[in-house]
Structures are given as C-alpha cells and as structure tokens.
Design an enzyme around this catalytic site. Structure first.
Site, PDB file in Angstrom:
ATOM      1  N   LYS A  13     107.807  50.755  51.337  1.00  0.00           N
ATOM      2  CA  LYS A  13     106.807  51.346  51.239  1.00  0.00           C
ATOM      3  C   LYS A  13     106.051  51.581  50.096  1.00  0.00           C
ATOM      4  O   LYS A  13     104.936  51.435  49.846  1.00  0.00           O
ATOM      5  CB  LYS A  13     107.084  52.829  51.874  1.00  0.00           C
ATOM      6  CG  LYS A  13     107.628  52.704  53.480  1.00  0.00           C
ATOM      7  CD  LYS A  13     108.037  54.076  54.006  1.00  0.00           C
ATOM      8  CE  LYS A  13     108.931  54.985  53.162  1.00  0.00           C
ATOM      9  NZ  LYS A  13     110.278  54.360  53.134  1.00  0.00           N
ATOM     10  N   ARG A  88     107.029  62.507  58.310  1.00  0.00           N
ATOM     11  CA  ARG A  88     108.308  61.983  58.303  1.00  0.00           C
ATOM     12  C   ARG A  88     108.960  62.775  59.683  1.00  0.00           C
ATOM     13  O   ARG A  88     109.955  62.341  59.997  1.00  0.00           O
ATOM     14  CB  ARG A  88     109.342  62.220  57.256  1.00  0.00           C
ATOM     15  CG  ARG A  88     109.504  61.088  56.482  1.00  0.00           C
ATOM     16  CD  ARG A  88     110.185  61.735  55.154  1.00  0.00           C
ATOM     17  NE  ARG A  88     111.337  60.887  54.536  1.00  0.00           N
ATOM     18  CZ  ARG A  88     110.852  59.906  53.760  1.00  0.00           C
ATOM     19  NH1 ARG A  88     109.759  60.125  53.077  1.00  0.00           N
ATOM     20  NH2 ARG A  88     111.916  59.293  53.224  1.00  0.00           N
ATOM     21  N   ARG A 122     117.870  48.670  43.766  1.00  0.00           N
ATOM     22  CA  ARG A 122     116.433  49.247  43.092  1.00  0.00           C
ATOM     23  C   ARG A 122     116.811  49.838  42.016  1.00  0.00           C
ATOM     24  O   ARG A 122     117.599  50.578  41.658  1.00  0.00           O
ATOM     25  CB  ARG A 122     115.982  50.171  44.081  1.00  0.00           C
ATOM     26  CG  ARG A 122     114.585  50.890  43.787  1.00  0.00           C
ATOM     27  CD  ARG A 122     114.252  51.768  44.686  1.00  0.00           C
ATOM     28  NE  ARG A 122     114.761  52.549  45.498  1.00  0.00           N
ATOM     29  CZ  ARG A 122     114.361  53.007  46.616  1.00  0.00           C
ATOM     30  NH1 ARG A 122     113.283  52.838  47.188  1.00  0.00           N
ATOM     31  NH2 ARG A 122     115.374  53.803  47.380  1.00  0.00           N
ATOM     32  N   ARG A 152     118.137  55.875  41.262  1.00  0.00           N
ATOM     33  CA  ARG A 152     117.899  57.183  41.948  1.00  0.00           C
ATOM     34  C   ARG A 152     119.353  57.744  42.455  1.00  0.00           C
ATOM     35  O   ARG A 152     120.016  56.939  42.968  1.00  0.00           O
ATOM     36  CB  ARG A 152     116.847  56.990  43.158  1.00  0.00           C
ATOM     37  CG  ARG A 152     115.657  57.269  42.796  1.00  0.00           C
ATOM     38  CD  ARG A 152     114.621  56.893  43.910  1.00  0.00           C
ATOM     39  NE  ARG A 152     114.915  57.210  45.414  1.00  0.00           N
ATOM     40  CZ  ARG A 152     114.170  56.929  46.128  1.00  0.00           C
ATOM     41  NH1 ARG A 152     113.077  56.290  46.288  1.00  0.00           N
ATOM     42  NH2 ARG A 152     114.432  57.397  47.414  1.00  0.00           N
ATOM     43  N   ARG A 163     120.581  58.763  55.136  1.00  0.00           N
ATOM     44  CA  ARG A 163     118.959  58.643  55.121  1.00  0.00           C
ATOM     45  C   ARG A 163     118.537  57.668  56.187  1.00  0.00           C
ATOM     46  O   ARG A 163     117.657  58.029  56.972  1.00  0.00           O
ATOM     47  CB  ARG A 163     118.638  58.004  53.498  1.00  0.00           C
ATOM     48  CG  ARG A 163     118.566  59.125  52.652  1.00  0.00           C
ATOM     49  CD  ARG A 163     118.414  58.463  51.293  1.00  0.00           C
ATOM     50  NE  ARG A 163     117.284  57.390  50.935  1.00  0.00           N
ATOM     51  CZ  ARG A 163     117.093  56.780  50.070  1.00  0.00           C
ATOM     52  NH1 ARG A 163     118.109  56.428  49.182  1.00  0.00           N
ATOM     53  NH2 ARG A 163     115.977  55.939  50.098  1.00  0.00           N
TER      54      ARG A 163
HETATM   55  P1  AP5 Z   1     110.869  50.472  48.037  1.00  0.00           P
HETATM   56  O1  AP5 Z   1     109.377  49.624  47.758  1.00  0.00           O
HETATM   57  O2  AP5 Z   1     111.118  51.323  46.752  1.00  0.00           O
HETATM   58  O3  AP5 Z   1     110.858  50.987  49.346  1.00  0.00           O
HETATM   59  P2  AP5 Z   1     110.733  52.305  50.156  1.00  0.00           P
HETATM   60  O4  AP5 Z   1     110.096  52.106  51.616  1.00  0.00           O
HETATM   61  O5  AP5 Z   1     109.709  52.984  49.298  1.00  0.00           O
HETATM   62  O6  AP5 Z   1     112.088  52.916  50.060  1.00  0.00           O
HETATM   63  P3  AP5 Z   1     112.495  54.461  49.694  1.00  0.00           P
HETATM   64  O7  AP5 Z   1     113.772  54.524  49.428  1.00  0.00           O
HETATM   65  O8  AP5 Z   1     111.567  55.085  48.560  1.00  0.00           O
HETATM   66  O9  AP5 Z   1     111.915  55.115  51.013  1.00  0.00           O
HETATM   67  P4  AP5 Z   1     112.540  56.438  51.429  1.00  0.00           P
HETATM   68  O10 AP5 Z   1     111.466  56.876  52.461  1.00  0.00           O
HETATM   69  O11 AP5 Z   1     113.952  56.570  51.690  1.00  0.00           O
HETATM   70  O12 AP5 Z   1     112.595  57.437  50.020  1.00  0.00           O
HETATM   71  P5  AP5 Z   1     111.294  58.496  49.463  1.00  0.00           P
HETATM   72  O13 AP5 Z   1     111.254  58.602  48.047  1.00  0.00           O
HETATM   73  O14 AP5 Z   1     110.082  58.621  50.345  1.00  0.00           O
HETATM   74  O15 AP5 Z   1     111.632  48.843  47.942  1.00  0.00           O
HETATM   75  C1  AP5 Z   1     113.117  49.101  47.769  1.00  0.00           C
HETATM   76  C2  AP5 Z   1     113.620  48.228  47.222  1.00  0.00           C
HETATM   77  O16 AP5 Z   1     113.136  46.586  47.863  1.00  0.00           O
HETATM   78  C3  AP5 Z   1     113.167  47.944  45.765  1.00  0.00           C
HETATM   79  O17 AP5 Z   1     114.176  47.510  44.768  1.00  0.00           O
HETATM   80  C4  AP5 Z   1     112.225  46.643  45.815  1.00  0.00           C
HETATM   81  O18 AP5 Z   1     111.759  45.889  44.775  1.00  0.00           O
HETATM   82  C5  AP5 Z   1     112.648  45.915  46.920  1.00  0.00           C
HETATM   83  N1  AP5 Z   1     111.734  45.257  47.781  1.00  0.00           N
HETATM   84  C6  AP5 Z   1     110.521  45.853  48.260  1.00  0.00           C
HETATM   85  N2  AP5 Z   1     109.904  44.890  48.976  1.00  0.00           N
HETATM   86  C7  AP5 Z   1     110.779  43.695  48.975  1.00  0.00           C
HETATM   87  C8  AP5 Z   1     110.671  42.536  49.944  1.00  0.00           C
HETATM   88  N3  AP5 Z   1     109.613  42.189  50.475  1.00  0.00           N
HETATM   89  N4  AP5 Z   1     111.481  41.523  49.574  1.00  0.00           N
HETATM   90  C9  AP5 Z   1     112.509  41.898  48.849  1.00  0.00           C
HETATM   91  N5  AP5 Z   1     112.735  42.739  48.329  1.00  0.00           N
HETATM   92  C10 AP5 Z   1     111.854  44.084  48.456  1.00  0.00           C
HETATM   93  O19 AP5 Z   1     111.993  60.148  49.888  1.00  0.00           O
HETATM   94  C11 AP5 Z   1     113.273  60.473  49.134  1.00  0.00           C
HETATM   95  C12 AP5 Z   1     113.682  61.522  49.630  1.00  0.00           C
HETATM   96  O20 AP5 Z   1     112.832  62.866  49.450  1.00  0.00           O
HETATM   97  C13 AP5 Z   1     113.939  61.762  51.250  1.00  0.00           C
HETATM   98  O21 AP5 Z   1     115.331  61.521  51.540  1.00  0.00           O
HETATM   99  C14 AP5 Z   1     113.777  63.262  51.626  1.00  0.00           C
HETATM  100  O22 AP5 Z   1     115.016  64.103  51.406  1.00  0.00           O
HETATM  101  C15 AP5 Z   1     112.866  63.849  50.711  1.00  0.00           C
HETATM  102  N6  AP5 Z   1     111.404  63.416  51.225  1.00  0.00           N
HETATM  103  C16 AP5 Z   1     110.290  62.523  50.887  1.00  0.00           C
HETATM  104  N7  AP5 Z   1     109.262  62.937  51.660  1.00  0.00           N
HETATM  105  C17 AP5 Z   1     109.647  63.894  52.597  1.00  0.00           C
HETATM  106  C18 AP5 Z   1     109.117  64.148  53.640  1.00  0.00           C
HETATM  107  N8  AP5 Z   1     107.833  63.832  54.162  1.00  0.00           N
HETATM  108  N9  AP5 Z   1     109.558  65.354  54.513  1.00  0.00           N
HETATM  109  C19 AP5 Z   1     110.813  65.811  54.355  1.00  0.00           C
HETATM  110  N10 AP5 Z   1     111.426  65.223  52.976  1.00  0.00           N
HETATM  111  C20 AP5 Z   1     110.931  64.207  52.211  1.00  0.00           C
HETATM  112 MG    MG Z   2     109.578  54.722  47.925  1.00  0.00          MG
END
Ligand code: AP5
Ligand code: MG
Length: 206
Positions: A13, A88, A122, A152, A163
């Site tokens: 994402k 979410r 990552r 992270r 997660r």
């Molecule tokens: P990346 O692009 O970083 O993936 P992502 O989908 O952004 O993954 P996240 O881990 O950030 O998602 P998340 O939803 O768990 O975390 P968030 O920060 O939102 O890519 C991942 C890896 O793969 C990278 O190394 C990249 O280089 C590689 N990659 C990408 N595309 C690729 C491809 N095509 N092929 C190969 N490799 C690839 O949330 C974190 C925490 O915050 C949550 O757990 C929760 O506690 C809290 N939180 C955030 N938002 C909310 C909400 N709305 N409500 C409640 N709690 C929330």
């Molecule tokens: Mg992300």
C-alpha cells in the site's frame, strides 16, 4: 480524486500510494506513518498508540477517525487525497462516508504466504516514510532524503502474525463493503512493483 488503498500488511500500500499520489498530485495520507510520527514526537497520542501498534492491534476507532477528519481539511488535500491504511474497520468506513465521498477503493491483493517475507525484509525511512526491501535495495540510507533507514518495531515475526489475523477479522470485510458501494478496484499485488502501479492506473482509467 479521493482514493482509499486497502490490503493486508505488507501488500505494498505504502509503496504504491507514494507513486499514485505523485501521479495525481494528491496528498498521501498513511495513518500508520501519522501514528509513528506521533510516537517519534513523544506526544500523548503517540504514547497511547504505541501499545496497540506493538501488539499488532488496531488503535481505537475514535482516535483514528478524529485524526483523519482533521487531516483532510488541510490545504494539501484541496486537490484530493489517498488514504493508505484507513479505513480499517466498518465503523471507520461509515465515519469516513459521513464526512466525505471517495471515488475508488483500490484493493491490493497478495497471497498471505508472500507477506511475511515482504515485511521481514522491509526497511523504512523515518523522515519521508519511503519503504524499501533488502532484496531490492542494499543501501542503508533513503534514496530520496538521505535519512538512515530503520526496521519497524511491529515488523517482528510474532507481531506480524497478529497483524495478519486482525486484518482478516476487522479489515477484510471492507472489500465487500466497497464492492457493494460499486467503488472497488482489485489489483494483483503479486507482480513487480512497476506492474502493480500499471494495474492500478489501468483500474482507475488513467
Ligand atoms: P509496503 O509498501 O511497506 O506495504 P504496506 O501495505 O504499506 O504494509 P504495512 O506493513 O505498512 O501495512 P500495515 O497496514 O500493516 O501498516 P500501517 O503502517 O498502515 O511494502 C512492504 C514491503 O514489501 C516493503 O519492503 C516493500 O519494498 C516490499 N514490496 C512492495 N511492493 C512489492 C512488490 N510488488 N514486490 C515485492 N516486494 C514489494 O499500520 C501500522 C499499525 O498502525 C497498525 O497495525 C495499527 O496498529 C495502526 N493503524 C494504522 N492505521 C490504523 C487505522 N486506520 N485504524 C487503527 N489502527 C491503525
Ligand atoms: Mg504501509
């Protein structure tokens, strides 16, 4: 243009949001990045959020909804925005609908067995939020802004499994929610990064 990016942890994402937001000249709003900035700045919100994030749980809906509601009123959102990681839960989706309309919800679909490998390799930029993978980028500093990359805290294996479980229980139902709203675009996220970007642009008719 107002977009939502849906997808499990590690789906790409953040990686895709950065590209698509730049292409449409809209703001990229990652709720995860916003919460991590609060933690870095040692705010009360950051302190409260850290306990949830480190366990792989969701931060309470009310906190996140207030944060997003305020954020999208800022100047940089005038041309639109891309919400990465929000909504979410169904409660968050209903709240969003009560204060703005979105054009599309892009669901990045990646088989679960790929996700752990993506997440464990990552490395993140603390300043601009750019994500890299050790298999594609061997440097230790950000290509865009030069900051030293970090791993992270919630990317530890046991947290990652929680997660993924939380995603399945609380967030995956949003796929049906946006399908019913006729706003859902599903793309195959199990392709090279450039190919995923192309699929998203095609889905958006751009
Ligand atoms: P990346 O692009 O970083 O993936 P992502 O989908 O952004 O993954 P996240 O881990 O950030 O998602 P998340 O939803 O768990 O975390 P968030 O920060 O939102 O890519 C991942 C890896 O793969 C990278 O190394 C990249 O280089 C590689 N990659 C990408 N595309 C690729 C491809 N095509 N092929 C190969 N490799 C690839 O949330 C974190 C925490 O915050 C949550 O757990 C929760 O506690 C809290 N939180 C955030 N938002 C909310 C909400 N709305 N409500 C409640 N709690 C929330
Ligand atoms: Mg992300």
């Amino acid at each position: 243009m107002k977009l939502i990016f849906l997808g499990p942890p590690g789906a790409g994402k953040g990686t895709q949001a950065e590209r698509i937001a730049e292409r449409f000249e809209i703001a990229h709003l990652s709720t995860g990045d916003m919460l991590r900035a609060e933690i870095r700045n040692a705010t009360p919100l950051g302190a409260a959020a850290k306990a949830y994030i480190d366990r792989g749980e969701l931060v309470p809906d009310s906190v996140i909804i207030d944060m997003v509601r305020e954020r999208i009123t800022r100047e940089d959102c005038k041309k639109g925005f891309l919400l990465d990681g929000f909504p979410r839960t169904v409660v968050q989706a209903e709240a969003l609908q009560s204060f703005t309309d979105v054009d599309f919800a892009v669901n990045i679909d990646v088989p679960s067995e790929r996700l752990v490998k993506r997440i464990s390799g990552r490395r993140m930029c603390p300043d601009c939020g750019a994500a890299y993978h050790v298999s594609m980028y061997a440097e230790t500093t950000c290509q865009k802004c030069g900051a030293v990359l970090y791993q992270r805290d919630d990317d530890r294996e046991e947290t990652v499994y929680n997660r993924l479980k939380v995603y399945t229980e609380k967030t995956a139902p949003l796929i049906a929610y946006y399908e019913a709203e006729e706003k859902l675009i599903t793309v195959n996220g199990d392709q090279a990064v450039d190919a995923v970007t192309e699929s998203i642009l095609k889905g958006l008719g751009a």
